[in-house]
Enzyme design. Structure first.
Site, PDB file in Angstrom:
ATOM      1  N   ILE A 145       0.832  -1.202   0.000  1.00  0.00           N
ATOM      2  CA  ILE A 145       0.000   0.000   0.000  1.00  0.00           C
ATOM      3  C   ILE A 145       0.868   1.253   0.000  1.00  0.00           C
ATOM      4  O   ILE A 145       0.678   2.149  -0.828  1.00  0.00           O
ATOM      5  CB  ILE A 145      -0.976  -0.015   1.202  1.00  0.00           C
ATOM      6  CG1 ILE A 145      -1.950  -1.185   1.031  1.00  0.00           C
ATOM      7  CG2 ILE A 145      -1.723   1.308   1.316  1.00  0.00           C
ATOM      8  CD1 ILE A 145      -2.864  -1.434   2.202  1.00  0.00           C
ATOM      9  N   ASP A 165      10.852   2.635   6.276  1.00  0.00           N
ATOM     10  CA  ASP A 165      10.468   1.223   6.414  1.00  0.00           C
ATOM     11  C   ASP A 165      11.609   0.509   7.119  1.00  0.00           C
ATOM     12  O   ASP A 165      12.780   0.826   6.883  1.00  0.00           O
ATOM     13  CB  ASP A 165      10.212   0.600   5.035  1.00  0.00           C
ATOM     14  CG  ASP A 165       9.426  -0.702   5.136  1.00  0.00           C
ATOM     15  OD1 ASP A 165       8.296  -0.747   4.601  1.00  0.00           O
ATOM     16  OD2 ASP A 165       9.921  -1.681   5.749  1.00  0.00           O
ATOM     17  N   ASP A 224      -9.326   5.009   9.946  1.00  0.00           N
ATOM     18  CA  ASP A 224     -10.214   3.968   9.429  1.00  0.00           C
ATOM     19  C   ASP A 224     -10.221   2.721  10.308  1.00  0.00           C
ATOM     20  O   ASP A 224     -11.083   1.864  10.159  1.00  0.00           O
ATOM     21  CB  ASP A 224      -9.727   3.587   8.019  1.00  0.00           C
ATOM     22  CG  ASP A 224     -10.643   2.604   7.323  1.00  0.00           C
ATOM     23  OD1 ASP A 224     -11.864   2.884   7.268  1.00  0.00           O
ATOM     24  OD2 ASP A 224     -10.161   1.556   6.847  1.00  0.00           O
ATOM     25  N   GLU A 254     -12.905  -2.969  17.427  1.00  0.00           N
ATOM     26  CA  GLU A 254     -13.929  -2.582  16.449  1.00  0.00           C
ATOM     27  C   GLU A 254     -15.183  -3.424  16.660  1.00  0.00           C
ATOM     28  O   GLU A 254     -15.072  -4.614  16.987  1.00  0.00           O
ATOM     29  CB  GLU A 254     -13.388  -2.801  15.021  1.00  0.00           C
ATOM     30  CG  GLU A 254     -12.219  -1.880  14.712  1.00  0.00           C
ATOM     31  CD  GLU A 254     -11.582  -2.128  13.336  1.00  0.00           C
ATOM     32  OE1 GLU A 254     -12.037  -3.033  12.612  1.00  0.00           O
ATOM     33  OE2 GLU A 254     -10.632  -1.404  12.997  1.00  0.00           O
ATOM     34  N   HIS A 256     -13.464   0.981   9.084  1.00  0.00           N
ATOM     35  CA  HIS A 256     -12.576  -0.035   8.489  1.00  0.00           C
ATOM     36  C   HIS A 256     -13.019  -0.393   7.066  1.00  0.00           C
ATOM     37  O   HIS A 256     -13.236  -1.562   6.729  1.00  0.00           O
ATOM     38  CB  HIS A 256     -12.537  -1.306   9.362  1.00  0.00           C
ATOM     39  CG  HIS A 256     -11.280  -2.102   9.148  1.00  0.00           C
ATOM     40  ND1 HIS A 256     -10.650  -2.799  10.141  1.00  0.00           N
ATOM     41  CD2 HIS A 256     -10.522  -2.310   8.030  1.00  0.00           C
ATOM     42  CE1 HIS A 256      -9.576  -3.402   9.654  1.00  0.00           C
ATOM     43  NE2 HIS A 256      -9.472  -3.119   8.375  1.00  0.00           N
ATOM     44  N   ILE A 257     -13.172   0.656   6.260  1.00  0.00           N
ATOM     45  CA  ILE A 257     -13.674   0.431   4.901  1.00  0.00           C
ATOM     46  C   ILE A 257     -12.664   0.854   3.830  1.00  0.00           C
ATOM     47  O   ILE A 257     -13.003   0.896   2.648  1.00  0.00           O
ATOM     48  CB  ILE A 257     -15.024   1.151   4.647  1.00  0.00           C
ATOM     49  CG1 ILE A 257     -15.016   2.586   5.203  1.00  0.00           C
ATOM     50  CG2 ILE A 257     -16.185   0.416   5.235  1.00  0.00           C
ATOM     51  CD1 ILE A 257     -14.821   3.636   4.228  1.00  0.00           C
ATOM     52  N   GLY A 265     -10.298  -0.630   2.442  1.00  0.00           N
ATOM     53  CA  GLY A 265     -10.098  -1.635   1.385  1.00  0.00           C
ATOM     54  C   GLY A 265     -11.404  -2.197   0.875  1.00  0.00           C
ATOM     55  O   GLY A 265     -11.417  -3.124   0.056  1.00  0.00           O
TER      56      GLY A 265
END
Ligand SMILES: NC(=O)c1ccc[n+]([C@@H]2O[C@H](COP(=O)([O-])OP(=O)(O)OC[C@H]3O[C@@H](n4cnc5c(N)ncnc54)[C@H](O)[C@@H]3O)[C@@H](O)[C@H]2O)c1
Length: 629
Positions: free
Chosen positions: A381, A400, A483, A488, A511-512, A514
């Site tokens: 991503i 990273d 998100d 949750e 949590h949308i 994706g």
């Protein structure tokens, strides 16, 4: 002698009940549509239960249909698209043995014959009722001299078929069983590909879920060495219907369950399942995997696989596949969109207007062009966001822990703290491993530029949201898009709470990131393909439980798939068995991963059951599977 197959039509060759479909077509614009459809359904039921004479029931239904030639043409077109999946998948094989196929049905030749012709079954071997028409082409009745228009009519018809060898009946209904009961046929297969009728199944010699099972039993050629309809695939969690359709189209027996199953229910249902598919709602713990005696693979139709015990799957030689990239684009688009919306304070303005306050002002609103985007976690991503962000004029820096290839002009930053200090927008895209818990906390927020835009569309556990709340209230963070949350709700019926509720210029989404229809379709296509390749070829590319091996399709001979405990000398033991039996090995692939090894051997000819039994007895063997081309 090989048998001839007496095939029923409705819910056997085709997936629908054709008279019901004709009623829907002919009554579509009829003023009494609903009443008539209900009455037709009632009459069908009364006829089937024997409470009304079969012929009377048929006569009344035909009268209510109010149908004509034109309607029959529409029905024939519709039926052509309703061939049962295993009939469609085995069209070539069925055509090759068409001289052994008969259709015996209470349906009508006007629409049965064109479908039978698709399998090369000529009209002379289609036994069906026929309509009577008036001169305008309106259906006014049917030929009541035809034995199929009365109860038990299939029995004399099958008796009249001149064949000295065995007659096998394949159908879903009681009238099909009656042929066998009367002694006019020697076997009855309850055909359950479309509907499973318990009372009929109880009377049957065998219950089958695809025509290939019948072909295999009758020693007629089939498309696959092992009937695919014997491979049951259970799909849970509302997986995109594309997955079910594409797997069923290949002849697998697919069952989709919409409601959530408890762990105990899952343990019961998994007993005869070869492949199970879940999204994120259903957990697959070790107990469920161990109960799956026939389990070959688990399809996880999502990115994360934390809810599936992959180690337990590996220990039993079960391949787990997920879709690591299929929703990447969806997450990236939302991250970029939110960055723009938050930089312009659109969300804050919109909230004010919804509350009745007019807030026209340029203060605090910025273009994203030329701003610095700091990406933490440059994986699937993060790296794709980098490419898209540059295309709208953002300058990208990233951090990273692993060595990564920079895309475009993106610049790698050696320390997280440096990235935090330099960025105008920070987007978090690292994974939720334990060591990443609360990685972005009070200290990290303090290092950020004043008014920074902060996005977390990765995992809820990686950011300390109390610290984010303080940072928003103090003005350190000028806007946030969140998100994911540490805890949750499990369903839309449960309430949601978070310390972030009610904060200004903070977008909260459930949590949308994706979750788009495109991503769902991509996931369905990707995971189904991985499952298909594993079942048909043994390929494990992308598996998160077994060593991943790319394998070409099998050309001839046999492929032997051997999942074993990874100890020294195992390949030598298996190879010694091949050598003892004088087997010619065409190709061999081995890959290991932690405790598990996967040895794939292609051989020129078929091997004996004794050889396979010897491999099975090698103590380190976990699973042995044999594939033919
Ligand atoms: N919100 C959603 O709907 C949604 C959808 C898809 C993915 N996700 C989540 O987004 C995250 C990223 O997904 P991905 O597919 O890009 O994963 P990925 O595994 O491809 O990338 C994660 C990257 O983070 C790096 N990383 C790990 N720990 C780090 C650390 N402490 N500091 C810096 N870098 C670190 C890894 O080296 C890797 O390059 C995952 O947590 C995933 O679960 C969320």
């Amino acid at each position: 002698m090989k048998p001839i197959l007496i095939l029923d039509f409705d819910s056997t060759i085709v997936t629908i009940e054709s008279l019901d479909a004709l009623a829907e077509i002919s009554l579509a614009k009829h003023p009494e549509r609903d009443e008539r459809l209900a009455r037709i359904e009632e009459l069908t039921k009364l006829g089937m239960e024997g409470k009304l004479g079969f012929r009377e029931s048929l006569a009344e239904r035909v009268r209510l249909l109010d149908a004509n030639q034109g309607h029959l043409e529409v029905l024939a077109k519709r039926l052509k698209k309703c061939l049962s999946p295993s009939f469609a998948a085995h069209k070539k094989q069925l055509k090759a043995v068409a001289d052994r196929l008969y259709v015996v049905t209470g349906g009508f030749a006007e629409f049965v014959a064109p479908i039978a012709a698709m399998l090369d079954i000529p009209n002379s071997r289609v036994y069906a009722n026929s309509f009577l028409f008036d001169e305008d082409g309106k259906i006014i009745g049917f030929d009541d001299q035809n034995p199929l228009s009365q109860a038990g009519g299939k029995i004399p018809v099958v008796e009249s078929i001149a064949y000295d060898g065995p007659k096998w009946v394949v159908g879903d209904g009681f009238t099909d069983y009656q042929i066998r009961e009367a002694g006019a046929a020697s076997r009855f297969f309850c055909y359950a590909e479309t509907v499973y009728r318990e009372a009929v199944a109880a009377k049957a010699d065998s219950v089958v879920y695809g025509i290939d099972e019948v072909l295999a039993e009758s020693d007629l050629p089939t498309r696959y060495s092992f009937p695919r309809s014997k491979i049951k695939i259970l799909l849970l969690d509302s997986i995109d219907s594309d997955a079910a359709e594409s797997l069923a189209a290949e002849g697998y027996r697919v069952e989709q369950v919409k409601e959530k199953l408890s762990e105990d229910e899952l343990v019961k249902r998994i007993k005869d399942v070869s492949i199970i598919g879940v999204r994120t709602r259903t957990k697959i713990p070790a107990r469920v995997i161990q109960a799956g005696k026939r389990l070959m693979a688990i399809g996880v139709f999502s990115v994360g696989t934390d809810h599936v015990d992959s180690a337990a799957a590996a220990a039993r030689g079960v391949a787990v596949f997920n879709a690591p990239f299929s929703n990447t684009r969806s997450v990236v688009e939302l991250a970029l969109g939110e960055a723009m919306v938050l930089m312009r304070r659109v969300f804050a303005h919109s909230t004010a207007l919804h509350e009745g306050r007019w807030t026209k002002s340029a203060a605090g609103a910025h273009e994203i062009r030329g701003k610095k985007l700091g990406i933490i976690g440059y994986g699937n991503i993060g790296s794709q966001l980098s490419v898209l962000a540059e295309s709208v004029g953002l300058e990208v820096i990233y951090y990273d822990i692993a060595e990564k290839l920079s895309h475009g002009k993106a610049q790698r930053i050696e320390s997280l703290h440096d990235l935090l200090k330099q960025s105008d927008i920070i987007s978090v895209h690292f994974d939720g491993r334990a060591s990443n818990k609360n990685l972005i906390s009070k200290k990290e927020f303090e290092m950020m530029k004043d008014g920074v835009i902060f996005l977390n569309l990765s995992r809820g556990s990686v950011v300390d949201y109390s610290a984010l709340r303080d940072a928003v209230l103090s003005g350190k963070v000028g806007g946030a898009g969140i998100d994911v949350f540490p805890s949750e709700p499990k369903s839309n019926d449960e309430p949601f709470d978070s310390v972030l509720r009610g904060l200004p210029n903070v977008i909260l989404t459930p949590h949308i990131a994706g979750s788009t229809e495109e991503a769902q379709r991509n996931i369905a296509a990707y995971v189904s393909e991985r499952l298909r390749k594993y079942v048909a070829q043994g390929e494990t590319l992308g598996s998160v439980s077994l060593p991943d091996l790319y394998l070409p399709p099998i050309q001839k001979g046999m492929r032997i798939l051997h999942v074993h405990r990874n100890v020294p000398g195992i390949v030598a033991s298996v190879s010694a068995i091949f050598a003892r039996h004088g087997v010619n090995i065409v190709g061999q692939n081995l890959k290991t991963r932690d405790q598990i090894g996967y040895l794939v051997t292609d051989i020129a000819d078929k091997v004996s059951d004794e050889l396979l039994a010897e491999i099975r007895e090698v103590p380190e063997t976990i699973k042995l599977r044999v594939l033919n081309p």
